[in-house]
Structure formats: C-alpha cells, structure tokens
Design a protein around this motif. Structure first.
Motif, PDB file in Angstrom:
ATOM      1  N   LEU A 160     -73.719  56.809  40.490  1.00 29.65           N
ATOM      2  CA  LEU A 160     -72.002  55.968  40.106  1.00 29.65           C
ATOM      3  C   LEU A 160     -71.963  55.090  40.911  1.00 29.65           C
ATOM      4  O   LEU A 160     -71.434  56.158  41.958  1.00 29.65           O
ATOM      5  CB  LEU A 160     -72.067  57.227  39.611  1.00 29.65           C
ATOM      6  CG  LEU A 160     -72.931  58.411  37.924  1.00 29.65           C
ATOM      7  CD1 LEU A 160     -72.159  59.338  37.579  1.00 29.65           C
ATOM      8  CD2 LEU A 160     -73.485  56.962  37.100  1.00 29.65           C
ATOM      9  N   LEU A 161     -71.226  54.638  40.493  1.00 30.19           N
ATOM     10  CA  LEU A 161     -70.594  53.927  41.124  1.00 30.19           C
ATOM     11  C   LEU A 161     -69.385  54.076  40.423  1.00 30.19           C
ATOM     12  O   LEU A 161     -68.546  53.319  39.378  1.00 30.19           O
ATOM     13  CB  LEU A 161     -70.348  51.730  41.488  1.00 30.19           C
ATOM     14  CG  LEU A 161     -72.055  51.586  41.431  1.00 30.19           C
ATOM     15  CD1 LEU A 161     -72.442  50.384  41.854  1.00 30.19           C
ATOM     16  CD2 LEU A 161     -72.249  51.855  43.343  1.00 30.19           C
ATOM     17  N   HIS A 162     -67.636  54.089  41.754  1.00 32.35           N
ATOM     18  CA  HIS A 162     -66.334  54.485  40.781  1.00 32.35           C
ATOM     19  C   HIS A 162     -65.778  52.961  40.516  1.00 32.35           C
ATOM     20  O   HIS A 162     -65.320  52.507  41.825  1.00 32.35           O
ATOM     21  CB  HIS A 162     -66.172  55.299  41.509  1.00 32.35           C
ATOM     22  CG  HIS A 162     -67.071  55.870  41.901  1.00 32.35           C
ATOM     23  ND1 HIS A 162     -66.993  57.135  40.749  1.00 32.35           N
ATOM     24  CD2 HIS A 162     -67.504  57.252  42.976  1.00 32.35           C
ATOM     25  CE1 HIS A 162     -68.568  58.720  41.019  1.00 32.35           C
ATOM     26  NE2 HIS A 162     -68.435  58.031  43.008  1.00 32.35           N
ATOM     27  N   GLY A 163     -65.185  52.860  39.744  1.00 37.28           N
ATOM     28  CA  GLY A 163     -63.965  51.482  39.238  1.00 37.28           C
ATOM     29  C   GLY A 163     -62.679  51.329  39.746  1.00 37.28           C
ATOM     30  O   GLY A 163     -62.289  52.296  39.890  1.00 37.28           O
ATOM     31  N   PRO A 164     -62.092  50.462  39.556  1.00 41.00           N
ATOM     32  CA  PRO A 164     -61.353  50.112  40.066  1.00 41.00           C
ATOM     33  C   PRO A 164     -59.865  50.461  39.111  1.00 41.00           C
ATOM     34  O   PRO A 164     -58.921  49.594  39.058  1.00 41.00           O
ATOM     35  CB  PRO A 164     -60.660  48.163  40.046  1.00 41.00           C
ATOM     36  CG  PRO A 164     -62.143  47.872  39.318  1.00 41.00           C
ATOM     37  CD  PRO A 164     -63.111  49.411  38.862  1.00 41.00           C
ATOM     38  N   GLY A 165     -60.093  51.386  37.586  1.00 40.20           N
ATOM     39  CA  GLY A 165     -59.723  51.310  36.604  1.00 40.20           C
ATOM     40  C   GLY A 165     -58.425  52.479  36.383  1.00 40.20           C
ATOM     41  O   GLY A 165     -58.731  53.175  35.930  1.00 40.20           O
ATOM     42  N   CYS A 166     -58.202  52.621  38.018  1.00 46.52           N
ATOM     43  CA  CYS A 166     -57.191  53.656  38.477  1.00 46.52           C
ATOM     44  C   CYS A 166     -55.349  52.465  38.675  1.00 46.52           C
ATOM     45  O   CYS A 166     -55.266  52.143  39.866  1.00 46.52           O
ATOM     46  CB  CYS A 166     -57.182  54.217  39.009  1.00 46.52           C
ATOM     47  SG  CYS A 166     -55.142  55.636  40.269  1.00 46.52           S
ATOM     48  N   PRO A 167     -54.782  52.152  37.654  1.00 45.16           N
ATOM     49  CA  PRO A 167     -53.548  51.853  37.911  1.00 45.16           C
ATOM     50  C   PRO A 167     -52.802  52.006  38.713  1.00 45.16           C
ATOM     51  O   PRO A 167     -51.888  51.457  39.646  1.00 45.16           O
ATOM     52  CB  PRO A 167     -52.644  51.991  36.081  1.00 45.16           C
ATOM     53  CG  PRO A 167     -53.676  52.705  35.737  1.00 45.16           C
ATOM     54  CD  PRO A 167     -54.454  52.868  36.541  1.00 45.16           C
ATOM     55  N   VAL A 168     -52.467  53.242  38.708  1.00 45.89           N
ATOM     56  CA  VAL A 168     -51.725  53.355  40.205  1.00 45.89           C
ATOM     57  C   VAL A 168     -52.260  53.079  41.270  1.00 45.89           C
ATOM     58  O   VAL A 168     -51.546  52.658  42.439  1.00 45.89           O
ATOM     59  CB  VAL A 168     -51.665  55.333  40.476  1.00 45.89           C
ATOM     60  CG1 VAL A 168     -51.046  55.847  41.726  1.00 45.89           C
ATOM     61  CG2 VAL A 168     -51.184  55.849  39.150  1.00 45.89           C
ATOM     62  N   CYS A 169     -53.735  53.166  42.171  1.00 47.99           N
ATOM     63  CA  CYS A 169     -53.860  52.811  42.333  1.00 47.99           C
ATOM     64  C   CYS A 169     -53.622  51.897  43.761  1.00 47.99           C
ATOM     65  O   CYS A 169     -53.624  51.076  44.933  1.00 47.99           O
ATOM     66  CB  CYS A 169     -55.701  53.022  43.393  1.00 47.99           C
ATOM     67  SG  CYS A 169     -56.342  54.726  42.532  1.00 47.99           S
ATOM     68  N   VAL A 170     -54.510  50.526  42.156  1.00 46.74           N
ATOM     69  CA  VAL A 170     -54.002  49.372  42.525  1.00 46.74           C
ATOM     70  C   VAL A 170     -52.538  48.453  42.527  1.00 46.74           C
ATOM     71  O   VAL A 170     -52.532  47.430  42.241  1.00 46.74           O
ATOM     72  CB  VAL A 170     -55.479  48.315  41.226  1.00 46.74           C
ATOM     73  CG1 VAL A 170     -56.294  48.867  41.372  1.00 46.74           C
ATOM     74  CG2 VAL A 170     -54.678  48.562  40.175  1.00 46.74           C
ATOM     75  N   THR A 171     -51.925  49.219  41.983  1.00 40.23           N
ATOM     76  CA  THR A 171     -50.307  48.782  42.054  1.00 40.23           C
ATOM     77  C   THR A 171     -49.837  48.186  44.235  1.00 40.23           C
ATOM     78  O   THR A 171     -49.793  48.817  44.415  1.00 40.23           O
ATOM     79  CB  THR A 171     -49.197  49.558  41.503  1.00 40.23           C
ATOM     80  OG1 THR A 171     -49.656  50.413  39.968  1.00 40.23           O
ATOM     81  CG2 THR A 171     -47.626  48.673  41.566  1.00 40.23           C
ATOM     82  N   PRO A 172     -49.773  46.864  44.529  1.00 39.32           N
ATOM     83  CA  PRO A 172     -49.600  46.758  44.947  1.00 39.32           C
ATOM     84  C   PRO A 172     -48.454  46.699  45.918  1.00 39.32           C
ATOM     85  O   PRO A 172     -47.286  47.491  45.100  1.00 39.32           O
ATOM     86  CB  PRO A 172     -49.211  45.046  44.848  1.00 39.32           C
ATOM     87  CG  PRO A 172     -49.441  44.792  43.550  1.00 39.32           C
ATOM     88  CD  PRO A 172     -49.513  46.299  42.569  1.00 39.32           C
ATOM     89  N   LEU A 173     -48.688  47.027  47.200  1.00 37.92           N
ATOM     90  CA  LEU A 173     -47.694  47.583  48.094  1.00 37.92           C
ATOM     91  C   LEU A 173     -46.316  47.105  48.031  1.00 37.92           C
ATOM     92  O   LEU A 173     -45.439  47.917  48.226  1.00 37.92           O
ATOM     93  CB  LEU A 173     -48.193  47.411  49.335  1.00 37.92           C
ATOM     94  CG  LEU A 173     -47.726  48.449  50.876  1.00 37.92           C
ATOM     95  CD1 LEU A 173     -47.343  49.507  50.735  1.00 37.92           C
ATOM     96  CD2 LEU A 173     -48.710  48.191  52.089  1.00 37.92           C
ATOM     97  N   GLU A 174     -46.264  46.297  47.575  1.00 34.65           N
ATOM     98  CA  GLU A 174     -45.432  45.548  47.465  1.00 34.65           C
ATOM     99  C   GLU A 174     -44.087  45.712  46.763  1.00 34.65           C
ATOM    100  O   GLU A 174     -43.312  45.598  46.231  1.00 34.65           O
ATOM    101  CB  GLU A 174     -45.837  44.011  47.254  1.00 34.65           C
ATOM    102  CG  GLU A 174     -44.177  43.036  47.554  1.00 34.65           C
ATOM    103  CD  GLU A 174     -44.842  41.306  46.589  1.00 34.65           C
ATOM    104  OE1 GLU A 174     -45.863  40.629  47.684  1.00 34.65           O
ATOM    105  OE2 GLU A 174     -44.544  41.033  45.721  1.00 34.65           O
ATOM    106  N   LEU A 175     -45.140  45.798  44.969  1.00 42.15           N
ATOM    107  CA  LEU A 175     -43.676  45.905  43.905  1.00 42.15           C
ATOM    108  C   LEU A 175     -44.019  48.252  44.505  1.00 42.15           C
ATOM    109  O   LEU A 175     -42.471  48.591  44.170  1.00 42.15           O
ATOM    110  CB  LEU A 175     -45.208  46.233  42.707  1.00 42.15           C
ATOM    111  CG  LEU A 175     -44.425  45.021  41.648  1.00 42.15           C
ATOM    112  CD1 LEU A 175     -45.939  45.426  40.797  1.00 42.15           C
ATOM    113  CD2 LEU A 175     -43.135  45.228  41.655  1.00 42.15           C
TER     114      LEU A 175
END
Ligand code: SF4
Lengths: 78, 365
Positions: B56-71
């Motif tokens: 199983l590969l764990h994908g990019p679907g966590c919006p908290v995780c992918v919110t950019p540092l800049e934001l």
C-alpha cells in the motif's frame, strides 16, 4: 480532515434562510446544515462533514454492501 | 453507531483478508489517496491482513499536510493582529510555520478560535462587529461546499467583517501528476470516498481510461478498505481497468449537484502550491471575482513570504508513494509529531505521523 460521519436527523429548522437540522451522532447532537441535501427528512441518516450534510445514506446500498461482504465469507466456507 | 460498527466487524475483515490472499497471484502496489484512509489502515493494522505481495502506498490526500508553509506564515501574520479573530479547524493550529504556529499565536494572547463548522464564524462575525473575523479555509473537495456556503451566507447577510484565507486543493490533478511522473509506482487507486460524495466519479473515469488504471471509490472503515483493496486486486489480476464504487451508501455517480454548483459560484479553479510537491496546475480553488471582497489575502495585503522546506525532508517522495517514512534520516528522531519538519508529519493523517503513532518506526514495507 475529510472525516465525515453518519448521524440521524432528529428535527429540521430554518436559520438565516437555510435549512438546518439537529443531528444525533451516537448521543452527541450537533447543528447541521442541510442546504446540500434538500430532500433529507427527520429519521434519515446523513453523512456529515464540518457541520454540513453531504449525502443521505442510501439504506439499500448500505445493506447490499454488507450482503456482498457476508457472501464473500460464505463462499470461503464452501 | 449505525453505519459505522457494522463495517468494523472483525470476522468480516478476516474473511475479506482470506479472499484477498486467494485472489492475489502477483505483486501489486495500490495507493489510497486520502489521509483519512491512511489513518484507518494504520490504526486497524490492515496491512498485516494483506499478502506480502501487496504494497500500500499512502497518497497526498491530507489537506492539512499539503497546505504550503507560506500560507501558514500568512495565517500566523493575520492571527497576530489585535483587530482580528482568527478561526480555524483544530488540526491547523499545530502546523508549524517558519517561525511560529497558530497555537503559539494564541498563547501570546491573540484571539485564535477553533471552530467545528465554517458557519460558526458567521455568528462570531455578527457578535463582534468591531473585529475582522478570518477563517482559514483549508480542504479538499469534501470541505469546499461548507467553506463556499460560509462566504455566500456572509454576502447574503451583508457581513463586511468576514473573510477567508483560502487553501483549497483538489484530488484529480494531484493523482494525475503522480501518474505522469516517470518513476510512478502506483498500479491502482483506492479513490477518496468523501471527496466523491461531493464530486461524483466522472473525473475518475477519465483518469482510469486514460492511464488504464483501476480506481475503486472506497469508504473509510476497515471492511470498506479491505473490500476496496480486493476489488483493485481482482481488476489487476484480470488485466482490467475501470472505476468501481465500493462506497455506494454515500456516493452517487453524479455526486452532490447542489454542493458542486455553490462551489462553482464562489470559487474559480486555480493553480496551487502543495507543501512537499510544489505547484500543480489547476489543482485547487481561489475565490471567484464576485466574492473577491472576502479574500483575506487581499484585505490584509500580505506581501509574499517565501519559505524553504528543510532539505532533509523527503515528504514530496512519500506523498508520491516513492519512499516510506523509515527512509528519511530525520524520521522519529529530529522529526516527530511534536517537532514536525515536513508535510507528512504535521497532521495525524500524514503518513509519517501515522507511522509514528502506530509504532511502525522500523517498518520497511
Ligand atoms: S519524517 Fe519528517 S522530515 Fe522525514 S519525510 Fe517525514 S515529515 Fe519529512
């Protein structure tokens, strides 16, 4: 974050012109916006995310998913 | 609870596990897109129920995780103002910016509040007419209808002191970008059930046909996930590719049209930065022209703050399914949920955080 959980609509009311409901999640009750499920009625189970019902749980499909799972078990016993 | 407990039945889970073992003849890698699914898989130890040959590969679907540092830095800047009440979902508060996080801002005495629903912010705005109420509108397609409604209601009610800081991303562009990468390893996807309850699955048919890849729209409970995996394996072994809907109790093919139309009214599709992944074309939303007055970035005129991710962090490769947390030298020593360095450690749904929490520290699979 995209957590959505099923709850039971207990009663429906209107607030600021949008349909809202009191929804029961295993004893915990929360105000829930019904704007996206206009046909939902008291007694329906809705899938709720951040205070918004996204869909009415389809009872028939819920049963048939469970039936498929149970059939898988029986197949194995043959 | 009804519609939850029945899908956590351990006998059914065991039977599904046996079926998967029987059906699997080859090596397969399957990616679950959604962070909530990753969390369930690790929480219930579902990988232990699978044959060795399924990864199983764990994908990019966590919006908290992918919110950019800049934001995050922008959120911190807005929240650190006396005239602002900053509202957010609870899981954004601990996400570190370059210097501080929102919890730190709150500890300094600024008014940072956790809300359950974006509509809660409207009541706060009504009750505090002398303050600017800003909501951190983070999320995938699942959350966009709720956030869109808060803006639309604010406009209807004439609330001039409400705005949102938007960080909205969408799933199809990011899975397309994973499939297009030369080193892609994903052979099938468990599709994001709650995203599809809003959007339906037509976009996923296009992806499945184009890339000849099975996609099974899947729920979040253990038997949902195992059934989703079984359906992927059956397609893979048969050399088929199509979209199937395991989560039919909550997802219809067309999705929720009422929700889609308000999202379309309030937001426009735009390019977005993803923490760990960089910029992806047309991969999210910004406020549309008609709602631009509610854009916190405009109101507070934040000059672009650029921020660098720590070089050691390999979360970009983890989000694409190319690496696992144990391959990162910082994992579980320099980088922990208390001191996260990168995208996949900042939320409990992130892969690094979930591996840490469920003790998979030495896990190599
Ligand atoms: S353990 Fe931390 S530094 Fe390493 S990849 Fe995960 S988030 Fe990045």
């Amino acid at each position: 974050m995209c957590l959505a959980i099923p709850g039971l609509i207990e009663s429906i009311y209107v607030q600021d012109n949008i349909n809202m409901a009191k929804v029961n999640f295993g004893g915990v009750k929360r105000a829930t916006c019904l704007a996206y499920v206009p046909h939902a009625k008291a007694g329906d189970y809705v899938l709720v995310h951040v205070g918004f019902a996204l869909s009415v749980i389809n009872e028939q499909e819920a049963q048939s998913t469970l039936q498929v799972l149970k059939d898988i078990g029986e197949l194995d016993e043959i | 609870m009804k519609y939850l407990d029945e899908y956590r039945d351990s006998t059914l889970a065991q039977q599904l596990s046996q079926r998967i073992h029987k059906a699997t003849k080859h090596n397969w890698t399957i990616m679950e897109v959604c962070g909530g699914q990753t969390h369930s898989i690790l929480q219930y130890g579902l990988e232990d129920l699978l044959p060795e040959t399924i990864e199983l590969l764990h994908g990019p679907g966590c919006p908290v995780c992918v919110t950019p540092l800049e934001l995050i830095d922008k959120a911190v800047a807005i929240a650190s103002r006396q005239d602002v009440i900053f509202c957010s979902f609870g899981d954004m508060l601990r996400v570190p910016g370059s210097q501080n996080d929102l919890l730190g801002v709150k500890a300094q005495g600024f008014d940072v509040r956790i809300v359950y629903s974006p509509l809660d912010c409207l009541a706060i705005a009504k009750n505090n007419p002398d303050k600017q109420v800003v909501f951190f509108a983070v999320g995938f397609e699942t959350t966009a209808p709720a956030n869109a409604m808060s803006v639309r209601q604010a406009k209807t009610l004439g609330l001039g002191n409400f705005s949102i800081l938007t960080s909205h991303v969408t799933v199809p562009p990011v899975i397309t970008s994973i499939l297009q990468s030369v080193d892609n390893r994903v052979q099938a996807f468990l599709g994001p059930g709650h995203v599809c309850s809003v959007m339906g699955w037509k976009q996923y048919e296009t992806i499945s046909n184009h890339y000849k890849i099975p996609i099974v729209i899947t729920g979040f409970e253990p038997t949902d996930l195992l059934e989703g995996i079984l359906r992927c394996v059956l397609q893979l072994e048969a050399g088929e590719y199509k979209v199937e809907n395991q989560y039919a109790r909550a997802v219809e093919k067309e999705g929720n049209i009422a929700a889609q139309s308000i999202v379309e009214e309030v937001f426009d599709v735009s390019d977005r930065m993803w923490r760990g992944l960089g910029s992806i074309p047309k991969s999210g939303y910004k406020l549309s022209y008609d709602y631009a007055d509610f854009d916190a970035e405009r109101i507070f005129q934040l000059e672009t703050i650029s921020a660098e991710e720590p070089a050691v962090c390999i979360s970009g490769q983890i989000l694409r399914g190319l690496k696992k947390p144990h391959e990162c030298p910082a994992f579980a020593n320099m980088c922990t949920p208390e001191t996260p360095l990168g995208a996949t450690m900042v939320s409990s749904e992130g892969t690094c955080a979930a591996y840490y929490k469920y003790g998979r520290i030495g896990q190599t699979k």
